[in-house]
Motif scaffolding. Structure first.
Motif, mmCIF file in Angstrom:
data_model
loop_
_atom_site.group_PDB
_atom_site.id
_atom_site.type_symbol
_atom_site.label_atom_id
_atom_site.label_comp_id
_atom_site.label_asym_id
_atom_site.label_seq_id
_atom_site.Cartn_x
_atom_site.Cartn_y
_atom_site.Cartn_z
ATOM 1 N N GLU B 353 36.068 38.449 20.746
ATOM 2 C CA GLU B 353 37.364 38.617 21.404
ATOM 3 C C GLU B 353 37.665 40.103 21.611
ATOM 4 O O GLU B 353 38.215 40.490 22.631
ATOM 5 C CB GLU B 353 38.465 37.977 20.569
ATOM 6 N N GLN B 354 37.279 40.924 20.631
ATOM 7 C CA GLN B 354 37.495 42.359 20.800
ATOM 8 C C GLN B 354 36.701 42.872 21.997
ATOM 9 O O GLN B 354 37.220 43.629 22.826
ATOM 10 C CB GLN B 354 37.068 43.119 19.548
ATOM 11 N N ASP B 355 35.442 42.439 22.103
ATOM 12 C CA ASP B 355 34.610 42.883 23.227
ATOM 13 C C ASP B 355 35.196 42.416 24.549
ATOM 14 O O ASP B 355 35.244 43.163 25.530
ATOM 15 C CB ASP B 355 33.191 42.323 23.075
ATOM 16 N N ALA B 356 35.674 41.157 24.583
ATOM 17 C CA ALA B 356 36.217 40.617 25.835
ATOM 18 C C ALA B 356 37.459 41.400 26.256
ATOM 19 O O ALA B 356 37.602 41.770 27.423
ATOM 20 C CB ALA B 356 36.550 39.135 25.658
ATOM 21 N N LEU B 357 38.352 41.691 25.307
ATOM 22 C CA LEU B 357 39.563 42.425 25.654
ATOM 23 C C LEU B 357 39.227 43.837 26.132
ATOM 24 O O LEU B 357 39.791 44.319 27.121
ATOM 25 C CB LEU B 357 40.519 42.479 24.457
ATOM 26 N N ALA B 358 38.248 44.469 25.462
ATOM 27 C CA ALA B 358 37.844 45.816 25.890
ATOM 28 C C ALA B 358 37.340 45.773 27.337
ATOM 29 O O ALA B 358 37.711 46.616 28.166
ATOM 30 C CB ALA B 358 36.771 46.363 24.963
ATOM 31 N N ASP B 359 36.522 44.763 27.652
ATOM 32 C CA ASP B 359 36.032 44.603 29.029
ATOM 33 C C ASP B 359 37.190 44.527 30.015
ATOM 34 O O ASP B 359 37.222 45.217 31.037
ATOM 35 C CB ASP B 359 35.225 43.303 29.154
ATOM 36 N N LEU B 360 38.162 43.655 29.709
ATOM 37 C CA LEU B 360 39.276 43.451 30.639
ATOM 38 C C LEU B 360 40.075 44.739 30.845
ATOM 39 O O LEU B 360 40.498 45.040 31.961
ATOM 40 C CB LEU B 360 40.193 42.337 30.113
ATOM 41 N N ILE B 361 40.263 45.497 29.763
ATOM 42 C CA ILE B 361 41.046 46.732 29.908
ATOM 43 C C ILE B 361 40.265 47.763 30.707
ATOM 44 O O ILE B 361 40.776 48.348 31.664
ATOM 45 C CB ILE B 361 41.427 47.297 28.525
ATOM 46 N N VAL B 362 38.986 47.953 30.356
ATOM 47 C CA VAL B 362 38.182 48.986 31.019
ATOM 48 C C VAL B 362 38.027 48.682 32.512
ATOM 49 O O VAL B 362 38.093 49.568 33.356
ATOM 50 C CB VAL B 362 36.794 49.111 30.343
ATOM 51 N N SER B 363 37.874 47.394 32.841
ATOM 52 C CA SER B 363 37.662 47.027 34.250
ATOM 53 C C SER B 363 38.955 47.076 35.060
ATOM 54 O O SER B 363 38.940 46.917 36.281
ATOM 55 C CB SER B 363 37.091 45.609 34.340
ATOM 56 N N GLY B 364 40.094 47.251 34.370
ATOM 57 C CA GLY B 364 41.369 47.249 35.075
ATOM 58 C C GLY B 364 41.946 45.855 35.234
ATOM 59 O O GLY B 364 43.091 45.691 35.671
ATOM 60 N N ALA B 365 41.151 44.842 34.864
ATOM 61 C CA ALA B 365 41.619 43.459 35.038
ATOM 62 C C ALA B 365 42.845 43.175 34.175
ATOM 63 O O ALA B 365 43.741 42.426 34.575
ATOM 64 C CB ALA B 365 40.500 42.478 34.697
ATOM 65 N N TYR B 366 42.907 43.816 32.999
ATOM 66 C CA TYR B 366 44.033 43.549 32.111
ATOM 67 C C TYR B 366 45.346 44.016 32.720
ATOM 68 O O TYR B 366 46.320 43.261 32.784
ATOM 69 C CB TYR B 366 43.805 44.225 30.753
ATOM 70 N N GLU B 367 45.353 45.257 33.234
ATOM 71 C CA GLU B 367 46.609 45.760 33.802
ATOM 72 C C GLU B 367 46.977 45.031 35.094
ATOM 73 O O GLU B 367 48.145 44.781 35.354
ATOM 74 C CB GLU B 367 46.528 47.279 34.001
ATOM 75 N N ARG B 368 45.965 44.607 35.877
ATOM 76 C CA ARG B 368 46.273 43.778 37.049
ATOM 77 C C ARG B 368 46.915 42.473 36.580
ATOM 78 O O ARG B 368 47.918 42.019 37.149
ATOM 79 C CB ARG B 368 45.005 43.482 37.855
ATOM 80 N N HIS B 369 46.349 41.908 35.511
ATOM 81 C CA HIS B 369 46.917 40.661 34.995
ATOM 82 C C HIS B 369 48.342 40.876 34.507
ATOM 83 O O HIS B 369 49.236 40.064 34.798
ATOM 84 C CB HIS B 369 46.061 40.126 33.853
ATOM 85 N N VAL B 370 48.582 41.978 33.794
ATOM 86 C CA VAL B 370 49.938 42.238 33.288
ATOM 87 C C VAL B 370 50.917 42.344 34.454
ATOM 88 O O VAL B 370 52.012 41.780 34.415
ATOM 89 C CB VAL B 370 49.967 43.536 32.437
ATOM 90 N N ARG B 371 50.496 43.018 35.537
ATOM 91 C CA ARG B 371 51.405 43.147 36.689
ATOM 92 C C ARG B 371 51.717 41.790 37.298
ATOM 93 O O ARG B 371 52.858 41.483 37.620
ATOM 94 C CB ARG B 371 50.791 44.086 37.735
ATOM 95 N N SER B 372 50.671 40.922 37.423
ATOM 96 C CA SER B 372 50.955 39.630 38.064
ATOM 97 C C SER B 372 51.777 38.756 37.115
ATOM 98 O O SER B 372 52.674 38.028 37.552
ATOM 99 C CB SER B 372 49.650 38.942 38.472
ATOM 100 N N ALA B 373 51.510 38.852 35.806
ATOM 101 C CA ALA B 373 52.325 38.084 34.852
ATOM 102 C C ALA B 373 53.769 38.583 34.906
ATOM 103 O O ALA B 373 54.714 37.793 34.837
ATOM 104 C CB ALA B 373 51.765 38.232 33.442
ATOM 105 N N ARG B 374 53.926 39.906 35.076
ATOM 106 C CA ARG B 374 55.289 40.457 35.171
ATOM 107 C C ARG B 374 55.993 39.890 36.413
ATOM 108 O O ARG B 374 57.150 39.484 36.351
ATOM 109 C CB ARG B 374 55.230 41.981 35.240
ATOM 110 N N ARG B 375 55.248 39.814 37.532
ATOM 111 C CA ARG B 375 55.852 39.252 38.755
ATOM 112 C C ARG B 375 56.269 37.801 38.517
ATOM 113 O O ARG B 375 57.390 37.401 38.821
ATOM 114 C CB ARG B 375 54.861 39.327 39.928
#
Lengths: 522, 522
Positions: B353-375
């Motif tokens: 899970e740590q590796d997966a989260l690191a991937d999502l953050i580094v790829s920018g997918a996490y912040e894109r997800h946060v923005r869409s969840a915020r919307r």
């Protein structure tokens, strides 16, 4: 607002820059800030972005603005903020008594790099043995099965997994329990920690085997309890003359590290002692799936009426220590306390992994995997035992080989005094882990006085094991040259390992020093 | 032996049956057991299997055998074992003082079933918002990336994830730190527990907001500390007249539950207080990603010189609470204690899970997800606010709506005395969660005296939200009939929700009673 979210990074940078200027006094109290047009030009951004930044600073109370006028720094702010910085950092770190105790413990370090000839580190398993496809499939299925609402789960663990474990524990360990007695934890270490917190007060005595799994002793000491070492022999922990204590910690299926199996008589004596003295017993069944010559000895818990024994299991040795999945089976009377403490510790263990493990157990894939892992490790073990015997003959005495994933190799002709020298010379190419740190330093007489090595083999290939033993022979040979030791090791075997030592030695020392912080691990 | 492993279940059953017979005295001391041929016939198994079972019982010390003779029960054994059973179970459960304190805490219960019209339970998120494909991809990649040896990881968390979080925290929260200050934990609850264990001794005072996140107060109480309630208002916790304490626990970005944002002035006062009194401050930044009208207020930690603030973050609100992933940012002076305590708690958080989260953050997918969840959550919030306003007008006052994933709705015309009645009537179709349990019962005057509801919306569809508010209106209407309350609720709105109440009411009460054990949750 969506647009603003996109520009958040720039907005934030502008805000931070202005705050820094205010702190450094560039803009004093009441000072007017640049116009949005000017600042937009300075930063090369839109005026909207600058306006957003000013709005942010106003919201945070750094700036104020009056009807159409330009934003100004609020009074008093510029003076206050630097003051904060002037206050010196607290010289002393203020910790609880628990915090002070853990601060004295060693910080672990990363495992040795792969370029070693062989790393006999105990506790690692081979990635090749991990059921990668089955696990990926189970995790994917678990993700897709998630309910519409993602909420917190049962702190005791998912009912599916606890029910699956109930059946597994009866089939594999002759252990009868109700799913409500099971608490899913993050590996056996969290189980140990919960036991220590819930059962021990500072000053309480806890019986531990000597030698003993180092992290268990550390966990009990960290809560302020007093570990009392009890000698072990081929039948596990000695049960004659057990003293008063609140708790006993044992590894009856395969004593760690020496590998003795606790006899039926001692099991009964231990349980009788527990009842007489009102103590609990932790049965750490960390590697009982690996037993090569007879079926597993039933769990101590199965002898007990679920009154005094807390059973601790893990998938770290059967699947992977990186998953952090384990389980406690506690007496019914302790269930509520453990569930409540688990909730306060971290709400519950990760849900997807629990679902995946339940799938594997229910489908039978888990036990099939355990059987094939047992076969593979039986082969590794055979290679290790053969190499040790062929290479050293009577110079090495192996104990604890009929179960588990490691053996202890006593180097009959290497006195304990030369242990550090041996490790230093070996570190270039070998990961070696002496048994000595697992003995209670307060009882020096309990150590046999010769070097003993805990040799884990579950993560090694057969060729690695053979080469590792050959390298060990060459190291002992060099050690023998350097003084009166007479080791029957022919120059033959070490031929292949000359060269690369200068480099190796340097890294080796570094590796060794890092290893020393990890003595407690299993 | 492979064959034997396959037959283990039968072997085990035979062993257990014989042991039970020995315990019940069917075979007394020295008694000869049936021949393998006879027993094999009796069980309908091969003699090999019976021989294995006898061999097992001999290994366990239950049976002995002499040259060719039949196996006999060892002397003394038959008499000892029943004795064990005769000893009565300990009447009292023996717990540490920590164990006794946690035993007094409520055991949580499962979330309400989905058949409710709407469950406004706070803390749940919608599975539809979870980036399922991205997460599966990242987890699969992490599984395939595993090194050849699976061993224990860094207790502080993987360096990749800590480095990724360092960048994310600076971009999203204006928070500067070194990756070595970050400790990966199993959700914010483990972070809170580590803080409580490492910073608080029994009897120590800790300042908490009033009202406050219930599990935080429980966590501090469990270690024996004394939570001191401090009033909150629209600017968060009041900082005038802060008393002596070892620790302060605050939610400055979005006070839980009332939603105030701590002003810059109070942030400075709080930090000055901490320095003056040598106290630490826990900044619980549990939902700061959700801010709708201005960019996030920078973290308290960013104002501090990393001397007194311990920053606590989680992905429970952005991804899922079922993942159990969170992070602490601690002052450098506290780092070693936290890493050591995390190691003793559970070695480290799950690696995949740590590796997966690191991937999502580094790829920018996490912040894109946060923005869409915020919307998505901005839309849900808009629907909730519109429905509440359209339905109740001035009868309901909403606070804390500009951030987070919940609002607090004060029912201006429903006195606190009628809260239980309201919940009982609503339970049939609604999950309602009053704010009252989050107030310190020792300070009754701090509660406004009217019913306030914590209304989470992150897991609800827009239609569910509207129907939930309509049902709330109908419940209040019924409540109004039953006494003098005058609520401006037209019969219109409640048309659609007649019927199914008898059934609903019964389940409802059951659901409600279960809910009460969960007051502390967030």
């Amino acid at each position: 607002m969506g647009q603003l979210s996109e520009d958040m990074t720039v907005t934030r940078q502008i805000c931070e820059a202005i705050k820094d200027q205010i702190r450094r006094g560039v803009h004093g109290p009441g000072a007017r800030l640049p116009s949005t047009r000017a600042l937009a030009a300075e930063w090369g951004v839109s005026r909207t972005t600058v306006t957003a930044a000013y709005g942010q600073l106003i919201a945070e109370g750094y700036l104020e603005t009056r009807q159409g006028a330009r934003a100004t720094v609020v009074q008093g702010l510029g003076l206050d903020v630097p003051k904060l910085r002037e206050v010196p950092a607290p010289v002393t770190v203020r910790l609880s008594s628990y915090g002070q105790r853990v601060l004295d413990l060693p910080i672990p370090s990363p495992p040795l790099p792969g370029r070693l000839i062989a790393d006999f580190r105990y506790g690692d398993v081979a990635a090749a043995d991990f059921p990668t496809l089955a696990w990926r499939k189970a995790i994917s299925a678990a993700i897709l099965r998630r309910p519409a609402r993602l909420g917190y789960g049962d702190p005791a663990g998912s009912l599916e997994l606890r029910a699956a474990l109930q059946g597994y524990l009866w089939r594999a360990r002759g252990l009868r329990c109700d799913p409500d007695q099971i608490v899913i934890v993050n590996g056996s270490q969290q189980g140990l920690d919960l036991c220590a917190r819930l059962l021990l007060d500072p000053g309480d005595r806890v019986l531990v085997e000597n030698p003993c799994y180092g992290l268990a002793r550390q966990t009990f000491s960290a809560v302020g309890a007093v570990p009392i070492p009890v000698d072990v022999d081929g039948e596990g922990m000695r049960t004659d003359g057990l003293g008063d204590a609140r708790l006993a910690y044992v590894t009856p299926s395969h004593q760690f590290p020496l590998g003795g199996v606790m006899s039926a008589a001692r099991r009964r004596e231990l349980l009788s002692w527990a009842r007489r003295s009102g103590a609990y017993v932790i049965e750490d069944d960390y590697d009982s799936e690996y037993r090569y010559d007879i079926a597993p000895i039933p769990a101590l818990q199965a002898l007990d009426g679920a009154e005094t024994v807390l059973y601790l299991g893990t998938v770290s040795k059967t699947l992977s220590p990186t998953l952090r999945l384990g389980y406690l089976v506690v007496p019914p009377g302790l269930r509520d306390a453990f569930v409540s403490a688990k909730r306060l510790s971290d709400r519950h263990s990760p849900a997807l992994e629990q679902d995946a493990l339940a799938d594997l157990i229910v489908s039978g894939a888990y036990e099939r995997h355990v059987r094939s892992a047992r076969r593979r490790n039986r082969e590794r073990r055979a290679v290790l035992l053969a190499s040790l015997s062929k290479t050293f003959g009577d110079d090495v005495a192996v104990v604890g080989a009929d179960a588990g994933l490691h053996v202890v190799a006593w180097l009959n002709r290497v006195p304990k005094e030369r242990e550090d020298e041996l490790l230093a010379r070996a570190a270039a190419g070998l990961g070696l882990y002496p048994v000595s740190p697992l003995y209670d330093p307060a009882v020096p007489a309990s150590h046999p006085g010769i070097v003993g090595l805990v040799m884990g083999y579950a993560s090694l290939g057969e060729r690695e094991i053979e080469q590792g033993v050959e390298r060990l022979a060459s190291v002992l040979d060099v050690l023998a040259q350097s003084n009166s030791l007479k080791l029957d090791v022919s120059r033959e075997r070490v031929r292949s390992h000359s060269g690369s030592n200068a480099r190796g030695r340097r890294e080796g020392n570094d590796q060794r020093s890092r290893q020393w912080t990890d003595d407690a691990d299993r």
